[in-house]
Design an enzyme around this catalytic site. Structure first.
Site, PDB file in Angstrom:
ATOM      1  CG  PHE A 158      -1.476   1.364   1.676  1.00 16.53           C
ATOM      2  CD1 PHE A 158      -2.140   2.122   0.631  1.00 16.53           C
ATOM      3  CD2 PHE A 158      -1.379   1.672   3.035  1.00 16.53           C
ATOM      4  CE1 PHE A 158      -2.668   3.365   1.160  1.00 16.53           C
ATOM      5  CE2 PHE A 158      -1.961   2.690   3.647  1.00 16.53           C
ATOM      6  CZ  PHE A 158      -2.369   3.641   2.420  1.00 16.53           C
ATOM      7  CG  ASP A 175      11.911 -12.939   2.351  1.00 17.44           C
ATOM      8  OD1 ASP A 175      12.084 -12.315   3.297  1.00 17.44           O
ATOM      9  OD2 ASP A 175      10.789 -13.871   2.502  1.00 17.44           O
ATOM     10  CB  THR A 228       9.878  -9.393   7.926  1.00 18.26           C
ATOM     11  OG1 THR A 228       9.443 -10.503   7.270  1.00 18.26           O
ATOM     12  CG2 THR A 228       9.893  -8.301   6.803  1.00 18.26           C
ATOM     13  CG  ASN A 267      19.768  -8.862   5.385  1.00 18.78           C
ATOM     14  OD1 ASN A 267      20.868  -9.110   5.654  1.00 18.78           O
ATOM     15  ND2 ASN A 267      18.705  -9.835   5.305  1.00 18.78           N
ATOM     16  CE  LYS A 295      29.947  -1.717   7.169  1.00 20.35           C
ATOM     17  NZ  LYS A 295      29.800  -2.578   8.051  1.00 20.35           N
ATOM     18  CE1 TYR A 321       4.110  -3.812  11.747  1.00 16.76           C
ATOM     19  CE2 TYR A 321       3.301  -2.687  13.393  1.00 16.76           C
ATOM     20  CZ  TYR A 321       3.636  -2.761  12.114  1.00 16.76           C
ATOM     21  OH  TYR A 321       3.532  -1.797  11.251  1.00 16.76           O
TER      22      TYR A 321
END
Ligand code: NAD
Ligand code: UDP
Length: 319
Positions: free
Chosen positions: A15, A60, A97, A104, A110, A150
């Site tokens: 979204f 992912d 995630t 990641n 960096k 979350y």
């Protein structure tokens, strides 16, 4: 082209991400949209797919990300955002995630000397004991509850951002987003605005959890994207966190009544149990955003709902 910057948007088919990609392309940037399409849909970026400045990478963010060109800015939005999609069997995936995704993307920032913006959340305040919530409030989160994957995932991501800033000198920006709504929300998203509008349009019962007296502050997507862009381009060294949201506060029942009055028909409200740890109230203090970004939302709830209803009407008719 106004600017030759190359910008990565993770969560780009979702979204907020798809609205951000569209705005960045419109502004003349090169955009690399990264998503695993967990809740996002390619349909949201369909109109951008043929644009020479747009590229989609199916990836992912739990896995490290290599990109074969120089990156200038990264917006890290990848994360399920609706309780329906982050709880239950998706809880561990959600924490991974939030945490591994942040790690990641910070590594990518960096390596490239890029500025990176984290889409954090008002959920870092949990069930707030201070109202409205300023950024200095440290929150009241249940670390072992069903929302923790979350809330704590996003809190850990913030902590990683600040450690990369302190240890590695990465240029970071953190925004804490309050409930945002608008076009490109998934009708199956499960959050309150999309649920109520889709139910009303389909003539189904309107589901209110609890007695509907809990409050939220609803921001229209275009206002939020403007805040993202101002924050990303704010002076180096200004890290935030900055609250981004609309301070207009409504009960969920008031929201439902407003939607029903706009859509018309004989709508029936059904009350369902309040989910565990569902915050009773929430409203941003946006003093800092006003002061540092010269930003405040412009679109009132009624106007934003009209645009959102028109969007859902068009996609429900397509089906
Ligand atoms: P959304 O579900 O529409 O978008 C999230 C996107 O992230 C989806 O496209 C999904 O496929 C992608 N994604 C999820 N896990 C991924 C993974 N492991 N790898 C790659 N992509 C992945 O939700 P949204 O409302 O657009 O939220 C975007 C971001 O903003 C999220 O980080 C969310 O936590 C944050 N946020 C949103 C709100 C809001 O009200 N909309 C409020 C607070 C914070
Ligand atoms: N909610 C509701 N009916 C629904 C979906 C949500 O009453 O069909 C309530 C939910 O319990 C919460 C509020 O609306 O109190 C906002 O929920 P949402 O999932 O949109 O966002 P969040 O809880 O993350 O703020």
């Amino acid at each position: 082209m106004k600017d030759s910057k190359t910008i990565v948007v993770t969560g780009g088919t979702g979204f907020l991400g798809s609205n951000l990609c569209a705005r960045l392309i419109k502004d003349g940037y090169r955009v690399i949209c990264v998503d695993n399409n967990y809740t996002g849909r390619l349909k949201n970026v369909q109109e951008l797919q043929n644009h020479p400045n747009f590229r989609f990478l199916l990836h992912d963010v739990i896995q490290p990300l290599e990109i074969d060109e120089k990156i200038d800015q990264i917006y890290n939005l990848a994360c399920p955002a609706s309780p329906r999609h982050y709880q239950g069997k998706a809880a561990v995936f959600t924490t991974k995630t939030c945490v591994l995704g942040a790690l990641n993307l910070l590594e990518l920032a960096k390596r490239n000397g890029a500025t990176i913006l984290q889409a954090s959340t008002s959920e870092v305040y949990g069930e707030p004991a201070v109202h409205p919530q300023p950024e200095t409030y440290r929150g009241n989160v249940n670390p072992i509850g069903i929302r923790a994957c979350y809330d704590e995932g996003k809190r850990c991501a913030e902590s990683l951002f600040f450690d990369y800033h302190r240890e590695e000198g990465v240029d970071i920006k953190v925004v804490r987003i309050f409930n945002t709504y608008g076009p490109n929300m998934n009708p199956e998203d499960g959050r309150v605005v999309s649920n109520i509008i889709c139910q009303a349009l389909k003539g189904e019962d309107i589901t209110l959890y609890g007695d509907g007296s809990q409050t939220r502050s609803f921001c229209y997507v275009d206002d939020l994207i403007e805040a993202f862009i101002r924050m990303m381009n704010s002076p180096k060294g200004f890290t935030g966190p900055v609250n981004t949201g609309n301070p207009g506060e409504f009960t969920v029942k008031e929201l439902a009544d407003l939607v029903i009055s706009k859509i018309g028909g004989k709508q029936h409200i059904v009350y369902q149990p309040l989910p565990k740890d569902d915050p009773t109230h929430r409203k941003p203090d946006i003093t800092l955003a006003k002061e540092k970004l010269g930003w405040e939302p412009k679109i009132k709830l009624s106007e934003g709902l009209d645009k959102t209803i028109a969007y859902f009407k068009s996609i429900l008719e397509e089906k």
